[in-house]
Design a protein around this motif. Structure first.
Motif, mmCIF file in Angstrom:
data_model
loop_
_atom_site.group_PDB
_atom_site.id
_atom_site.type_symbol
_atom_site.label_atom_id
_atom_site.label_comp_id
_atom_site.label_asym_id
_atom_site.label_seq_id
_atom_site.Cartn_x
_atom_site.Cartn_y
_atom_site.Cartn_z
ATOM 1 N N VAL A 106 34.530 43.263 50.772
ATOM 2 C CA VAL A 106 35.900 43.035 51.765
ATOM 3 C C VAL A 106 36.803 41.981 51.093
ATOM 4 C CG1 VAL A 106 36.301 42.636 54.000
ATOM 5 C CG2 VAL A 106 34.202 43.370 53.625
ATOM 6 N N SER A 107 37.962 42.438 50.432
ATOM 7 C CA SER A 107 38.790 41.766 49.811
ATOM 8 C C SER A 107 40.270 41.718 50.361
ATOM 9 C CB SER A 107 38.824 42.091 48.300
ATOM 10 O OG SER A 107 39.798 41.226 47.353
ATOM 11 N N ALA A 108 41.102 40.715 50.101
ATOM 12 C CA ALA A 108 42.376 40.696 50.360
ATOM 13 C C ALA A 108 43.211 40.897 49.185
ATOM 14 C CB ALA A 108 42.548 39.274 51.284
ATOM 15 N N SER A 109 42.465 41.030 48.193
ATOM 16 C CA SER A 109 43.414 41.476 46.832
ATOM 17 C C SER A 109 43.721 42.769 46.928
ATOM 18 C CB SER A 109 42.532 40.936 45.666
ATOM 19 O OG SER A 109 42.392 39.838 45.415
ATOM 20 N N PRO A 110 44.626 43.219 46.247
ATOM 21 C CA PRO A 110 45.174 44.548 46.116
ATOM 22 C C PRO A 110 44.082 45.412 45.385
ATOM 23 C CG PRO A 110 46.294 43.153 44.659
ATOM 24 C CD PRO A 110 45.536 42.229 45.281
ATOM 25 N N ARG A 111 44.044 46.735 45.652
ATOM 26 C CA ARG A 111 43.229 47.726 45.140
ATOM 27 C C ARG A 111 43.117 47.527 43.579
ATOM 28 N NH1 ARG A 111 38.725 49.847 46.105
ATOM 29 N NH2 ARG A 111 39.181 49.746 48.066
ATOM 30 N N ARG A 112 44.106 47.502 42.883
ATOM 31 C CA ARG A 112 44.108 47.332 41.572
ATOM 32 C C ARG A 112 43.333 46.145 41.036
ATOM 33 N NH1 ARG A 112 49.969 45.669 39.260
ATOM 34 N NH2 ARG A 112 50.489 43.837 40.666
ATOM 35 N N VAL A 113 43.473 45.041 41.730
ATOM 36 C CA VAL A 113 42.250 43.976 41.297
ATOM 37 C C VAL A 113 41.090 44.265 41.514
ATOM 38 C CG1 VAL A 113 42.129 41.553 41.507
ATOM 39 C CG2 VAL A 113 44.552 42.292 41.482
ATOM 40 N N GLY A 115 46.526 40.597 35.467
ATOM 41 C CA GLY A 115 46.300 40.346 34.108
ATOM 42 C C GLY A 115 45.144 39.354 33.775
ATOM 43 N N LYS A 116 45.364 38.294 34.462
ATOM 44 C CA LYS A 116 44.227 37.080 34.204
ATOM 45 C C LYS A 116 42.906 37.843 34.543
ATOM 46 C CE LYS A 116 47.555 33.450 35.406
ATOM 47 N NZ LYS A 116 47.658 33.268 33.939
ATOM 48 N N VAL A 117 42.657 38.531 35.922
ATOM 49 C CA VAL A 117 41.434 38.772 36.164
ATOM 50 C C VAL A 117 40.889 39.917 35.222
ATOM 51 C CG1 VAL A 117 40.142 40.446 37.987
ATOM 52 C CG2 VAL A 117 41.897 38.602 38.764
ATOM 53 N N ALA A 118 41.763 40.691 34.533
ATOM 54 C CA ALA A 118 41.274 41.755 33.626
ATOM 55 C C ALA A 118 40.745 40.969 32.361
ATOM 56 C CB ALA A 118 42.560 42.691 32.977
ATOM 57 N N ALA A 119 41.267 39.675 32.134
ATOM 58 C CA ALA A 119 40.700 38.920 30.779
ATOM 59 C C ALA A 119 39.679 38.106 31.152
ATOM 60 C CB ALA A 119 41.993 38.105 30.360
ATOM 61 N N GLN A 120 39.417 37.532 32.386
ATOM 62 C CA GLN A 120 38.521 36.435 32.745
ATOM 63 C C GLN A 120 37.689 36.579 33.992
ATOM 64 O OE1 GLN A 120 40.649 32.468 32.477
ATOM 65 N NE2 GLN A 120 42.446 33.662 32.120
ATOM 66 N N THR A 121 37.186 37.653 34.313
ATOM 67 C CA THR A 121 36.495 38.088 35.328
ATOM 68 C C THR A 121 35.011 37.549 34.947
ATOM 69 O OG1 THR A 121 37.679 39.824 36.080
ATOM 70 C CG2 THR A 121 35.233 39.507 37.006
ATOM 71 N N VAL A 122 34.571 36.394 35.635
ATOM 72 C CA VAL A 122 33.126 36.079 35.478
ATOM 73 C C VAL A 122 32.290 36.078 36.945
ATOM 74 C CG1 VAL A 122 31.725 33.802 34.727
ATOM 75 C CG2 VAL A 122 33.789 34.645 33.491
ATOM 76 N N ALA A 130 56.108 39.098 45.098
ATOM 77 C CA ALA A 130 54.935 39.692 45.199
ATOM 78 C C ALA A 130 54.473 40.507 44.178
ATOM 79 C CB ALA A 130 54.900 40.479 46.716
ATOM 80 N N ASP A 131 55.331 41.210 43.470
ATOM 81 C CA ASP A 131 55.280 41.796 42.462
ATOM 82 C C ASP A 131 54.955 41.237 41.206
ATOM 83 O OD1 ASP A 131 55.808 44.373 43.627
ATOM 84 O OD2 ASP A 131 57.756 44.493 42.882
ATOM 85 N N ARG A 132 55.445 40.029 40.936
ATOM 86 C CA ARG A 132 55.325 39.144 40.004
ATOM 87 C C ARG A 132 53.949 38.407 39.962
ATOM 88 N NH1 ARG A 132 60.346 35.575 37.711
ATOM 89 N NH2 ARG A 132 58.541 34.914 36.600
ATOM 90 N N LEU A 133 53.559 37.870 41.302
ATOM 91 C CA LEU A 133 52.296 37.372 41.640
ATOM 92 C C LEU A 133 51.290 38.646 41.121
ATOM 93 C CD1 LEU A 133 52.808 35.468 44.683
ATOM 94 C CD2 LEU A 133 52.136 34.485 42.600
ATOM 95 N N GLY A 134 51.292 39.844 41.429
ATOM 96 C CA GLY A 134 50.403 40.707 41.461
ATOM 97 C C GLY A 134 50.153 41.086 39.897
ATOM 98 N N GLU A 135 51.197 41.124 39.227
ATOM 99 C CA GLU A 135 51.091 41.231 37.761
ATOM 100 C C GLU A 135 50.300 40.268 37.041
ATOM 101 O OE1 GLU A 135 51.764 43.866 36.068
ATOM 102 O OE2 GLU A 135 52.582 45.261 37.595
ATOM 103 N N SER A 136 50.668 39.140 37.514
ATOM 104 C CA SER A 136 50.092 38.004 36.889
ATOM 105 C C SER A 136 48.728 37.903 37.083
ATOM 106 C CB SER A 136 50.951 36.665 37.021
ATOM 107 O OG SER A 136 50.334 35.621 36.514
ATOM 108 N N GLN A 166 44.498 33.604 50.488
ATOM 109 C CA GLN A 166 45.671 34.510 51.186
ATOM 110 C C GLN A 166 45.930 35.704 50.418
ATOM 111 O OE1 GLN A 166 46.824 33.912 54.227
ATOM 112 N NE2 GLN A 166 46.351 31.751 54.512
ATOM 113 N N ALA A 167 46.644 36.729 51.071
ATOM 114 C CA ALA A 167 47.097 37.916 50.363
ATOM 115 C C ALA A 167 48.124 37.743 49.670
ATOM 116 C CB ALA A 167 47.577 39.068 51.346
ATOM 117 N N ILE A 168 48.536 38.483 48.607
ATOM 118 C CA ILE A 168 49.579 38.251 47.869
ATOM 119 C C ILE A 168 51.038 38.161 48.595
ATOM 120 C CG2 ILE A 168 51.295 39.581 46.093
ATOM 121 C CD1 ILE A 168 48.500 40.203 44.687
#
Length: 264
Positions: free
Chosen positions: A152-159, A123-130, A114-120, A91-93
């Protein structure tokens, strides 16, 4: 809205260690398995395009999204259970934020959640993308066969951009994030937009997804779907939905066969 119609200049997978680079036996046409389809040969089949979901499909981030949601839910005194999974996974944020707001009765607004979910999550993606097993090898095979691909992603652009910085941007002719269409998954809009940007009919494209939400989006757009589940949530079968246990077992020949299946 960023212009995503042209591939970026980064080299595919250049930010990854050698152990995560595409399998050279698949990336090098000279070493390719002669039994696999080659669109340059008469009578061989290849899909018009392959449209990939990101989280849980190409990269192992679906569990990071669950962690981000679970941590916030714990703060709201609503520990996540299997009952919450359909409102979180795939699901989207904004959707998950609305769900947490509804079930927790928090005084925080949906926008704040939504802002808190997006930030969290970012941060996890930046540290652990595999990358998921087989993902980069399949992208390399499609590139060598000159089959266009889209993200084609439901994640925000920054992710999305964080992930692309890791796996490489040049794999994709088009990238779509949650902000790029009026509605995101499970609505068909993202897949319809990807096919349109590629100049193709979505019924001629194959989508690769990992959750029921994503499969519903791609199927509603008319795509044939290869579903490679990343969670235990069951994915309903459909006339043009094929289940596979891993992208390691996917190749050009299989995707070409799925793309050739008639739409109903």
């Amino acid at each position: 809205m960023p212009d995503t119609a042209q591939p970026d200049s980064a080299q595919p997978g250049s930010a990854l260690p050698d152990s995560a680079q595409p399998d050279p036996t698949k990336a090098d046409p000279a070493k390719a398995d002669p039994t696999k389809a080659d669109p340059a040969k008469p009578g061989s089949a290849a899909p018009a395009a392959v449209l990939f979901d990101m989280d849980g499909t190409l990269v192992d981030t679906e569990h990071l999204w669950w962690q981000a949601a679970a941590e916030l839910a714990d703060e709201l005194r609503h520990p996540l259970t299997d009952q919450d999974a359909p409102e979180v996974l795939g699901q989207a944020i904004e959707h998950t934020a609305a769900h947490l707001h509804r079930v927790s009765g928090t005084s925080l607004s949906e926008a704040e959640l939504a802002d808190r979910l997006g930030e969290s999550f970012a941060g996890k993606v930046a540290a652990q993308t595999v990358p998921r097993p087989g993902a980069l090898a399949l992208l390399a095979e499609l590139r060598d066969a000159r089959v266009p691909t889209a993200l084609v992603s439901a994640s925000p652009r920054r992710v999305v951009d964080l992930v692309l910085a890791t796996i490489g941007r040049d794999w994709f002719a088009v990238t779509l994030a949650a902000e790029d269409t009026p509605r995101t998954k499970p609505a068909p809009d993202p897949y319809l937009a990807a096919a349109e940007r590629l100049g193709l009919d979505p019924t001629d494209c194959v989508a690769v997804e990992d959750t029921p939400t994503g499969v519903a989006s791609a199927a509603a757009a008319g795509c044939a779907v290869l579903a490679v589940p990343s969670t235990a949530t069951p994915i309903p079968r459909g006339s043009r939905v094929t289940l596979l246990d891993s992208l390691v077992n996917a190749d050009l020949a299989l995707l070409g066969k799925l793309g050739a299946a008639p739409a109903v």
